[in-house]
Design a protein around this motif. Sequence first.
Motif, short mmCIF file in Angstrom:
data_model
loop_
_atom_site.label_atom_id
_atom_site.label_comp_id
_atom_site.label_asym_id
_atom_site.label_seq_id
_atom_site.Cartn_x
_atom_site.Cartn_y
_atom_site.Cartn_z
N GLN A 67 -34.04 -16.33 -58.70
CA GLN A 67 -35.02 -17.21 -59.33
C GLN A 67 -36.39 -16.53 -59.41
O GLN A 67 -37.10 -16.67 -60.43
CB GLN A 67 -35.14 -18.52 -58.54
CG GLN A 67 -35.96 -19.59 -59.26
CD GLN A 67 -35.22 -20.13 -60.48
OE1 GLN A 67 -34.08 -20.57 -60.38
NE2 GLN A 67 -35.87 -20.10 -61.63
N ALA A 68 -36.76 -15.79 -58.38
CA ALA A 68 -38.05 -15.09 -58.38
C ALA A 68 -38.11 -14.10 -59.54
O ALA A 68 -39.14 -13.98 -60.22
CB ALA A 68 -38.28 -14.39 -57.04
N LEU A 69 -37.01 -13.40 -59.78
CA LEU A 69 -36.97 -12.43 -60.89
C LEU A 69 -37.01 -13.15 -62.24
O LEU A 69 -37.69 -12.70 -63.17
CB LEU A 69 -35.72 -11.56 -60.78
CG LEU A 69 -35.77 -10.50 -59.69
CD1 LEU A 69 -34.39 -9.88 -59.48
CD2 LEU A 69 -36.80 -9.42 -60.02
N GLU A 75 -25.85 -22.19 -60.77
CA GLU A 75 -26.57 -23.28 -61.45
C GLU A 75 -27.91 -22.76 -61.98
O GLU A 75 -28.36 -23.12 -63.06
CB GLU A 75 -26.85 -24.46 -60.52
CG GLU A 75 -25.69 -24.91 -59.65
CD GLU A 75 -24.40 -25.09 -60.42
OE1 GLU A 75 -24.43 -25.63 -61.55
OE2 GLU A 75 -23.34 -24.67 -59.90
N ARG A 76 -28.55 -21.93 -61.17
CA ARG A 76 -29.87 -21.41 -61.60
C ARG A 76 -29.73 -20.61 -62.89
O ARG A 76 -30.54 -20.73 -63.81
CB ARG A 76 -30.46 -20.51 -60.52
CG ARG A 76 -30.78 -21.22 -59.22
CD ARG A 76 -31.45 -20.22 -58.31
NE ARG A 76 -31.57 -20.66 -56.93
CZ ARG A 76 -32.64 -21.28 -56.42
NH1 ARG A 76 -33.67 -21.57 -57.19
NH2 ARG A 76 -32.66 -21.62 -55.14
N ALA A 77 -28.70 -19.75 -62.97
CA ALA A 77 -28.50 -18.93 -64.17
C ALA A 77 -28.20 -19.83 -65.37
O ALA A 77 -28.79 -19.67 -66.44
CB ALA A 77 -27.35 -17.95 -63.94
N LYS A 78 -27.32 -20.81 -65.17
CA LYS A 78 -26.96 -21.71 -66.28
C LYS A 78 -28.18 -22.46 -66.81
O LYS A 78 -28.36 -22.59 -68.01
CB LYS A 78 -25.90 -22.71 -65.81
CG LYS A 78 -24.52 -22.10 -65.65
CD LYS A 78 -23.48 -23.14 -65.31
CE LYS A 78 -22.10 -22.51 -65.22
NZ LYS A 78 -21.15 -23.36 -64.48
N LEU A 95 -41.63 -9.19 -52.91
CA LEU A 95 -41.19 -7.79 -52.81
C LEU A 95 -40.17 -7.43 -53.88
O LEU A 95 -40.23 -6.34 -54.47
CB LEU A 95 -40.61 -7.52 -51.41
CG LEU A 95 -40.16 -6.08 -51.15
CD1 LEU A 95 -41.35 -5.12 -51.17
CD2 LEU A 95 -39.42 -5.99 -49.82
N ILE A 96 -39.23 -8.32 -54.16
CA ILE A 96 -38.21 -7.98 -55.15
C ILE A 96 -38.86 -7.83 -56.54
O ILE A 96 -38.55 -6.90 -57.29
CB ILE A 96 -37.03 -9.00 -55.16
CG1 ILE A 96 -35.85 -8.47 -55.97
CG2 ILE A 96 -37.42 -10.37 -55.66
CD1 ILE A 96 -35.16 -7.30 -55.39
N VAL A 97 -39.79 -8.72 -56.83
CA VAL A 97 -40.47 -8.67 -58.13
C VAL A 97 -41.32 -7.40 -58.24
O VAL A 97 -41.27 -6.69 -59.26
CB VAL A 97 -41.32 -9.95 -58.33
CG1 VAL A 97 -42.28 -9.80 -59.50
CG2 VAL A 97 -40.41 -11.17 -58.53
N GLU A 98 -42.06 -7.05 -57.20
CA GLU A 98 -42.91 -5.86 -57.28
C GLU A 98 -42.09 -4.57 -57.24
O GLU A 98 -42.44 -3.59 -57.91
CB GLU A 98 -44.03 -5.87 -56.23
CG GLU A 98 -43.60 -5.67 -54.79
CD GLU A 98 -44.70 -6.03 -53.77
OE1 GLU A 98 -45.63 -6.79 -54.10
OE2 GLU A 98 -44.61 -5.55 -52.63
#
Length: 203
Positions: free
Chosen positions: A16-18, A45-48, A177-180
């Motif tokens: 979700q953060a990405l 569910e988040r992807a859908k 961290l994942i986003v950066e």
Amino acid sequence: RKRLGVLVSGRGSNLQALIDASKDENYPAEVVVVISNNPSAYAIERAKRENIPVFVIRREDYKSKKEYEEKIKEVLQNFKVDLVVLAGYMKIVGKTLLEAFPNRIINIHPSLLPSFPGLEAQRQAWEYGVKISGCTVHFVDEGIDSGPIIGQRAVPVYDDDTPATLAERILQEEHKLIVESVKKILTEDFEIIGRRVVFKKRG
Ligand code: GAR
């Protein structure tokens, strides 16, 4: 923009953060496909909800790890992904995927590696009694949580923490961290020298 394939097994808050980061058109990447090995992962569910194609590929449905990973590889290649992100993917990545995406698979882990690799890293850190913990994004190699480190963020451990409160504090940093880290490796030049990921200043 670069194309991300995200592998998940559970809640999907890092996914979700990405997704949220990529809603800014200046972010250099977008999630083009999600693969879950777990049919009941909330990440599905988040992807859908975001209209991102999502595939359930279960290890149990294949005779060997190789055949299982060949299927994952096929989907990732069909979607022309530039980078594979393991976001709470709870299986060990094998040769098939590593060879298909050399230095193109990254993982987020909820401890300051090389301390506390493996499962329940936040509980391991809490039990050990460290006063600082955090999270790490690293390239995936054949070991467990052992590849070259791309980035880390630290958090304090408080005396009244439980494994759950510590995990929650670390998770907030994981999302940043994942986003950066994805942005950094897709936009900056780097070299892997021994174990070290060395970013080169430009200009
Ligand atoms: C995160 O804390 C991630 O670091 C961890 O699982 C959680 C997934 O949360 N990953 C590992 O432990 C990998 N061995 P999420 O599904 O909400 O992103």
